[in-house]
Design an enzyme around this catalytic site. Structure first.
Site, PDB file in Angstrom:
ATOM      1  N   ASP A  90     -85.272 -19.232  -4.823  1.00 16.35           N
ATOM      2  CA  ASP A  90     -84.808 -19.210  -3.432  1.00 16.35           C
ATOM      3  C   ASP A  90     -83.595 -20.104  -3.196  1.00 16.35           C
ATOM      4  O   ASP A  90     -83.426 -20.667  -2.110  1.00 16.35           O
ATOM      5  CB  ASP A  90     -85.939 -19.619  -2.453  1.00 16.35           C
ATOM      6  N   LYS A 142     -79.234 -17.236  -4.743  1.00 17.52           N
ATOM      7  CA  LYS A 142     -78.544 -16.552  -5.858  1.00 17.52           C
ATOM      8  C   LYS A 142     -77.929 -15.232  -5.429  1.00 17.52           C
ATOM      9  O   LYS A 142     -76.858 -14.865  -5.883  1.00 17.52           O
ATOM     10  CB  LYS A 142     -79.539 -16.261  -7.003  1.00 17.52           C
ATOM     11  N   GLY A 175     -86.623 -12.061  -4.246  1.00 18.64           N
ATOM     12  CA  GLY A 175     -86.164 -11.570  -2.955  1.00 18.64           C
ATOM     13  C   GLY A 175     -84.763 -12.088  -2.740  1.00 18.64           C
ATOM     14  O   GLY A 175     -84.581 -13.261  -2.445  1.00 18.64           O
ATOM     15  N   HIS A 176     -83.781 -11.253  -2.966  1.00 21.85           N
ATOM     16  CA  HIS A 176     -82.393 -11.691  -2.849  1.00 21.85           C
ATOM     17  C   HIS A 176     -81.808 -11.179  -1.537  1.00 21.85           C
ATOM     18  O   HIS A 176     -81.702  -9.987  -1.322  1.00 21.85           O
ATOM     19  CB  HIS A 176     -81.588 -11.189  -4.058  1.00 21.85           C
ATOM     20  N   GLN A 205     -85.841 -15.937  -9.607  1.00 17.41           N
ATOM     21  CA  GLN A 205     -86.595 -17.200  -9.570  1.00 17.41           C
ATOM     22  C   GLN A 205     -85.696 -18.368 -10.013  1.00 17.41           C
ATOM     23  O   GLN A 205     -84.503 -18.306  -9.802  1.00 17.41           O
ATOM     24  CB  GLN A 205     -87.867 -17.135 -10.429  1.00 17.41           C
TER      25      GLN A 205
END
Ligand code: IMP
Length: 428
Positions: free
Chosen positions: A13, A16, A40-41, A225
Site C-alpha cells: 500500500d 506503487k 489493490g493498485h 505488496q
C-alpha cells in the site's frame, strides 16, 4: 534505461500503482510477476479512480502491453471481471495489449474457502489475509498439485487435476472445517467456461519478454505488496506467500538480459500495515488517527483500516539491501504536512543493544524504537516547486540513512501530482 522495477518497500500500500502508471507511459511492457488479486493498485486520472487488483497498471496507457507472468496466482473470475470493467470504462483491452502466462497457477473456489476458514477470527494463528485464496493456491503450486491456466482448456485434464488436488483436502474440509464445497464437476465446468474467455489472452509470456528485449523494448516490472511481506525476506509468518522483492522477478516472469537498470523502492513518508504482525513504530494515538484519516488509509482490496506509524529506518535499510534498490520514490508526503513535529525511527533498542538495521528472524515485537524529531513542513505542493528547508532535511535524512537517492516524491492521488528531485534518463 531498458528494464525497471517498481517494488513496494514496506508492508504494501505504498502507492506503487500511481508510480507504475506514471512510468508506464515510457514503457512498452508492464509486467506483474507475483501475488494475485490480493493487491489493490489505485490510480486516479482526471478525478476518476481505477482500482486494479490483478491486471497491471500499464493497461491505462494505450501504447503499453500488460503482461501477467507465471509467478502470479490467477483468479480467472477476477481477470474476466477486470477486463469487462476496463472495457465498460472505454479502455481498449484485447489480446494485443494484455497477455497472461499459460503457466500461472489458478486460484480455485477451494483455495478461497480454505483461506477464509484458516484465517477466521477463531483461528489459532490469524495472519489477517485478504481471504482471496492466495496462500492455499501457492501451497498447491509448491506441492505440485496445482492447476495451471493451460489446464483450463481441456475439461478432462482439468477434472483430473482437480481430483488430484482435492484428494487430501476433502478430508480437511469435511472433518476439520466441516464445510460443504463445490463438486469437482461444477468447479471444473466453472473454470473451463472462464478458460474459454481467457484463451485469447493466454500465451507463453516468457518468450514474449525475451523477444521484447531483443527488440530493445522497455520493460517495467510492477511489484505487488511490499518487501516486508515477502515470504522469505518479510516478517514471517505475517507475510504473503510470494516473493514480493526483486528476486521474484527472476522466478515469476523472467528478466531477459539478467539485469535491472533501475529498482525503485516505493516508500510512504510514514508506515502502514494491514493485517496482523508486529509494527514497531505504530501510532495508537491522535496523530496516528489524523494520519490515517488524512491519508485515507483504508484497504483498496478489503476496505480494512490500515495501521499507521512513523517512518522506520532500520526496516528501510533492510528493504534496500533485500532488494538491491537503486532509488526511492517517497509517496503521500502531503499527508504529513499538518503534523507539527515529525518523528523518524533511526534505530532500535534490541536485546540490550542499539541496532540500525533489522535482519531476518529479528523479533520486531521486542524492539524499542529510538526517534529523531523533525519540524513539520507546510508547503503547498506543485510540480517542480522548491522544497522547503524542513522537507528537504526530512528527505536528506532518509537519503543519508538508506544510502540511495530519493528521486521522486508523490504528493497526491492524481497522476500528475508527482515531483522529480533527480533526473531519470529514460531515453538512454
Ligand atoms: P494474503 O496475501 O491474502 O495471503 O495476506 C497475507 C498478508 O499480506 C496479510 O497481512 C495481508 O493484509 C497482507 N497483504 C496482502 N496483499 C496486500 C496488499 O496489497 N497490501 C497490503 N497488505 C497486503
Amino acid at each position: 534505461m531498458q528494464t525497471m522495477a517498481i517494488i513496494g518497500a514496506q508492508w504494501g500500500d505504498e502507492g506503487k500503482g500511481k508510480i507504475t502508471d506514471y512510468f508506464s507511459r515510457y514503457c512498452d511492457y508492464v509486467v506483474r510477476f507475483q501475488g494475485g488479486n490480493n493487491a489493490g493498485h489505485t490510480i486516479v486520472v482526471d478525478g476518476k479512480k481505477t482500482v486494479l487488483h490483478l491486471i497491471p497498471s500499464g493497461i491505462l496507457h494505450k501504447s503499453c502491453h500488460s503482461v501477467i507472468g507465471h509467478g502470479v496466482v490467477l483468479d480467472p473470475e477476477i481477470f474476466k471481471k477486470e477486463i469487462k470493467t476496463l472495457q465498460e470504462n472505454g479502455l481498449q483491452v484485447t489480446h494485443a495489449n494484455l497477455s497472461v502466462s499459460l503457466h500461472c497457477n489458478i486460484i480455485t473456489r477451494y483455495h478461497q474457502i480454505l483461506d477464509q476458514k484458516r484465517d477466521s477470527n477463531t483461528s489459532a494463528q490469524k495472519i489477517g489475509t485478504t481471504g482471496r485464496g492466495i496462500g492455499p493456491a501457492y501451497e498447491d503450486r509448491c506441492s505440485r498439485r496445482g492447476v495451471k491456466l493451460i489446464d483450463l482448456f481441456d475439461i478432462k485434464i482439468l477434472e483430473n487435476k482437480l481430483i488430484r488436488m482435492m484428494q487430501e483436502k476433502e478430508v480437511l474440509f469435511k472433518s476439520l472445517y466441516q464445510v460443504d464445497f463445490p463438486s469437482i464437476k461444477e468447479e471444473a465446468q466453472r473454470l473451463y467456461d472462464l478458460g474459454q474467455f481467457i484463451f485469447p489472452y493466454a500465451q507463453d509470456t516468457f518468450s514474449l519478454l525475451q523477444k521484447a528485449l531483443s527488440e530493445n523494448k522497455r520493460i517495467l516490472y510492477e511489484g505487488a505488496q511490499g518487501i516486508l511481506l515477502d515470504i522469505d525476506y518479510g516478517t514471517y509468518p505475517y507475510v504473503t506467500s510470494s516473493n514480493t522483492s526483486v528476486g521474484g522477478i527472476y522466478t515469476g516472469a523472467g528478466l531477459p538480459g539478467g539485469k535491472l537498470d533501475e529498482a525503485i523502492g516505493i516508500f510512504k513518508a510514514y508506515t502502514t500495515r494491514v493485517g496482523e504482525g508486529p509494527f514497531p513504530t505504530e501510532l495508537n494515538d491522535a496523530i496516528g488517527k489524523f494520519i490515517q484519516t488524512e491519508g485515507h488509509e483504508f484497504g483498496a482490496t478489503t476496505g480494512r483500516t490500515r495501521r499507521v506509524g512513523w517512518l522506520d529506518i532500520p526496516l528501510l535499510r533492510y528493504a534496500v539491501q533485500a532488494s538491491n534498490l537503486s532509488s526511492i520514490a517517497l509517496t503521500k508526503i502531503d499527508v504529513l504536512k499538518k503534523v507539527e513535529t515529525l518523528k523518524v525511527c533511526y534505530a532500535y533498542k534490541y536485546e540490550g543493544k542499539e541496532i540500525h538495521q533489522t535482519f531476518p528472524g529479528i523479533d520486531l515485537a521486542k524492539v524499542t524504537p529510538l526517534y529523531k524529531e523533525f519540524p513539520g513542513f507546510t508547503e503547498v505542493f506543485t510540480q517542480g516547486h522548491n522544497l522547503s528547508e524542513n522537507l528537504q532535511s526530512y528527505i536528506e535524512f532518509i537519503e543519508k540513512e538508506s544510502g540511495i537517492p530519493v528521486k521522486v516524491i508523490a504528493y497526491g492521488p492524481e497522476r500528475e501530482q508527482i515531483h522529480f528531485l533527480k533526473n531519470f534518463t529514460l531515453d538512454t
